[in-house]
Motif scaffolding. Sequence first.
Motif, mmCIF file in Angstrom:
data_model
loop_
_atom_site.group_PDB
_atom_site.id
_atom_site.type_symbol
_atom_site.label_atom_id
_atom_site.label_comp_id
_atom_site.label_asym_id
_atom_site.label_seq_id
_atom_site.Cartn_x
_atom_site.Cartn_y
_atom_site.Cartn_z
ATOM 1 N N ALA A 253 -48.627 -47.197 -23.107
ATOM 2 C CA ALA A 253 -47.613 -47.213 -22.057
ATOM 3 C C ALA A 253 -46.268 -47.643 -22.620
ATOM 4 O O ALA A 253 -45.223 -47.074 -22.287
ATOM 5 N N ALA A 254 -46.264 -48.674 -23.498
ATOM 6 C CA ALA A 254 -45.009 -49.132 -24.097
ATOM 7 C C ALA A 254 -44.408 -48.062 -24.991
ATOM 8 O O ALA A 254 -43.180 -47.866 -25.027
ATOM 9 N N ALA A 255 -45.268 -47.331 -25.722
ATOM 10 C CA ALA A 255 -44.760 -46.283 -26.610
ATOM 11 C C ALA A 255 -44.158 -45.130 -25.817
ATOM 12 O O ALA A 255 -43.105 -44.588 -26.185
ATOM 13 N N VAL A 256 -44.805 -44.745 -24.712
ATOM 14 C CA VAL A 256 -44.285 -43.656 -23.887
ATOM 15 C C VAL A 256 -42.976 -44.053 -23.220
ATOM 16 O O VAL A 256 -42.105 -43.214 -22.973
ATOM 17 N N ALA A 257 -42.820 -45.345 -22.936
ATOM 18 C CA ALA A 257 -41.578 -45.826 -22.334
ATOM 19 C C ALA A 257 -40.489 -46.100 -23.360
ATOM 20 O O ALA A 257 -39.389 -46.538 -23.001
ATOM 21 N N GLY A 258 -40.769 -45.850 -24.647
ATOM 22 C CA GLY A 258 -39.815 -46.130 -25.711
ATOM 23 C C GLY A 258 -38.631 -45.193 -25.753
ATOM 24 O O GLY A 258 -38.478 -44.291 -24.920
ATOM 25 N N SER A 259 -37.797 -45.368 -26.753
ATOM 26 C CA SER A 259 -36.522 -44.647 -26.838
ATOM 27 C C SER A 259 -36.701 -43.148 -27.023
ATOM 28 O O SER A 259 -35.919 -42.352 -26.496
ATOM 29 N N ASP A 260 -37.744 -42.731 -27.792
ATOM 30 C CA ASP A 260 -37.938 -41.294 -28.030
ATOM 31 C C ASP A 260 -38.211 -40.545 -26.724
ATOM 32 O O ASP A 260 -37.632 -39.490 -26.453
ATOM 33 N N ALA A 261 -39.114 -41.111 -25.918
ATOM 34 C CA ALA A 261 -39.425 -40.466 -24.645
ATOM 35 C C ALA A 261 -38.270 -40.620 -23.666
ATOM 36 O O ALA A 261 -38.017 -39.731 -22.846
ATOM 37 N N ALA A 262 -37.554 -41.757 -23.740
ATOM 38 C CA ALA A 262 -36.415 -41.956 -22.837
ATOM 39 C C ALA A 262 -35.348 -40.899 -23.065
ATOM 40 O O ALA A 262 -34.683 -40.446 -22.127
ATOM 41 N N ALA A 263 -35.188 -40.488 -24.313
ATOM 42 C CA ALA A 263 -34.210 -39.441 -24.613
ATOM 43 C C ALA A 263 -34.607 -38.112 -23.986
ATOM 44 O O ALA A 263 -33.746 -37.270 -23.678
ATOM 45 N N ALA A 264 -35.915 -37.901 -23.780
ATOM 46 C CA ALA A 264 -36.394 -36.652 -23.164
ATOM 47 C C ALA A 264 -36.304 -36.694 -21.646
ATOM 48 O O ALA A 264 -36.454 -35.658 -21.002
ATOM 49 N N GLY A 265 -36.077 -37.889 -21.077
ATOM 50 C CA GLY A 265 -35.944 -37.981 -19.614
ATOM 51 C C GLY A 265 -36.871 -38.964 -18.946
ATOM 52 O O GLY A 265 -36.905 -39.031 -17.716
ATOM 53 N N VAL A 266 -37.632 -39.767 -19.731
ATOM 54 C CA VAL A 266 -38.524 -40.768 -19.142
ATOM 55 C C VAL A 266 -37.699 -41.963 -18.681
ATOM 56 O O VAL A 266 -36.976 -42.576 -19.470
ATOM 57 N N ARG A 267 -37.811 -42.302 -17.393
ATOM 58 C CA ARG A 267 -37.066 -43.437 -16.845
ATOM 59 C C ARG A 267 -37.915 -44.702 -16.764
ATOM 60 O O ARG A 267 -37.382 -45.804 -16.669
ATOM 61 N N GLY A 268 -39.205 -44.560 -16.803
ATOM 62 C CA GLY A 268 -40.085 -45.721 -16.751
ATOM 63 C C GLY A 268 -41.534 -45.291 -16.750
ATOM 64 O O GLY A 268 -41.848 -44.118 -16.496
ATOM 65 N N VAL A 269 -42.431 -46.240 -17.050
ATOM 66 C CA VAL A 269 -43.867 -45.957 -17.098
ATOM 67 C C VAL A 269 -44.604 -47.046 -16.324
ATOM 68 O O VAL A 269 -44.303 -48.240 -16.468
ATOM 69 N N ASN A 270 -45.560 -46.629 -15.506
ATOM 70 C CA ASN A 270 -46.385 -47.550 -14.734
ATOM 71 C C ASN A 270 -47.828 -47.416 -15.198
ATOM 72 O O ASN A 270 -48.492 -46.431 -14.888
ATOM 73 N N PRO A 271 -48.328 -48.395 -15.995
ATOM 74 C CA PRO A 271 -49.743 -48.351 -16.388
ATOM 75 C C PRO A 271 -50.618 -48.758 -15.212
ATOM 76 O O PRO A 271 -50.338 -49.748 -14.530
ATOM 77 N N VAL A 272 -51.700 -48.024 -14.973
ATOM 78 C CA VAL A 272 -52.525 -48.248 -13.783
ATOM 79 C C VAL A 272 -53.989 -48.375 -14.175
ATOM 80 O O VAL A 272 -54.514 -47.578 -14.962
ATOM 81 N N LEU A 273 -54.630 -49.395 -13.619
ATOM 82 C CA LEU A 273 -56.077 -49.538 -13.682
ATOM 83 C C LEU A 273 -56.596 -49.438 -12.257
ATOM 84 O O LEU A 273 -56.240 -50.248 -11.401
ATOM 85 N N SER A 274 -57.408 -48.437 -11.981
ATOM 86 C CA SER A 274 -57.906 -48.201 -10.631
ATOM 87 C C SER A 274 -59.357 -48.646 -10.521
ATOM 88 O O SER A 274 -60.219 -48.211 -11.293
#
Length: 385
Positions: free
Chosen positions: A64-85
């Motif tokens: 989740a932290a990696a997906v929310a990092g700068s590389d993904a943010a440059a592609a348009g990621v504004r935030g990530v919500n990790p979920v355990l259901s």
Amino acid sequence: SSLATLGAVVGTASLITMMAVGAGARAQARERIEKLGSNLLPLLPERGDETGREAALQLDLEDAAAVAGSDAAAAGVRGVNPVLSLASITVSHGPASASARVLGASPRHAAMHNSPTAFGRFFSAEEDERLEKVCVLGAGAARTLFTAPAAAIGNTVKIRGLHFEVLGVLSGAGASGASDLDQQVLVPVRTALKRLANRRTLSYLEIETSGPESEEAIGKAVTRILRTRHAIPEFRSNGFKLRSLLKIQEALTGVARTLSILLGVVSATSLLVGGIGIMNIMLVSVRERTREIGLRKAMGARKRDVLSQFLVEAAAIGVAGGAVGILVGFVTVRVCAALTGWPVLVEGGSLLWAAGFSLLIGVLSGFWPAYHASELEPARALRFE
């Protein structure tokens, strides 16, 4: 004339009712997607195959932290919500208990899902880091466990033998698909992983995008990041899938639009049947008033005078039936919604469409009788018995 008007009333009322049901279905489809969250891109692990060659990707907080990092943010990621259901978990307070869906989520969950608290507050990032035993109740769970939702704030509920302090109660959201959003309990994701499930892996990630246009770029960036982190060889599949809520919304809206078109065609057919009734009445009227028509033409009336007279009469029947049908349609829509619980929405466009269609049916159904009346010869018409 009253019977002909009744046909237009029934046709117009059914047209409005059917279009209201179709519009309600489209609105419900949009509302269900909005409940899931605006601009969300869920990332779900895929099931592995029986041979073990294609295994599901095990997602964790580092992913989740990696997906929310700068590389993904440059592609348009504004935030990530990790979920355990955790489904069907018993939550209790004193003698009261409820079966709820417990979600371990980040503090961003509320904003990403447009889920404000009606009472109290959401848990903070610091409380998540400290693995504190705090929770936020859905409106339905709060009503089941406490005498009033506001009374839940500051009290504790028991989840799997642990006492959690209630920080807030969410506003009512209703159902979305097979899940009841009001019958859920939200806890910090780190607390859920360590204290409730004793595991490291997440159920899924929710990626907040900058807009639908960025989904393709985000998909490529996330795929590159996760394949690199998990050292997935080229010959193996990703082990996860990105589900576009935009495409789901388009599919649901398309189905609802098809349904409304089908219902509109059925109700328009009933209005067309009413138009045939108007035509029959006007033909009878022409026959009964043949001497009157002959007298008018003998006194100097032109063909267009007779034609316009009967067209106006037919249009008046259609308009009168349409006006009464709109009122009856309003009543029918309310009764239908109250008895069945279906979502209905009366749009201004449907009213204009129904009124215009009833006028058109009246004019078209009256044209042939009016033309027949205008072509009568005065001498023959005066001798008609």
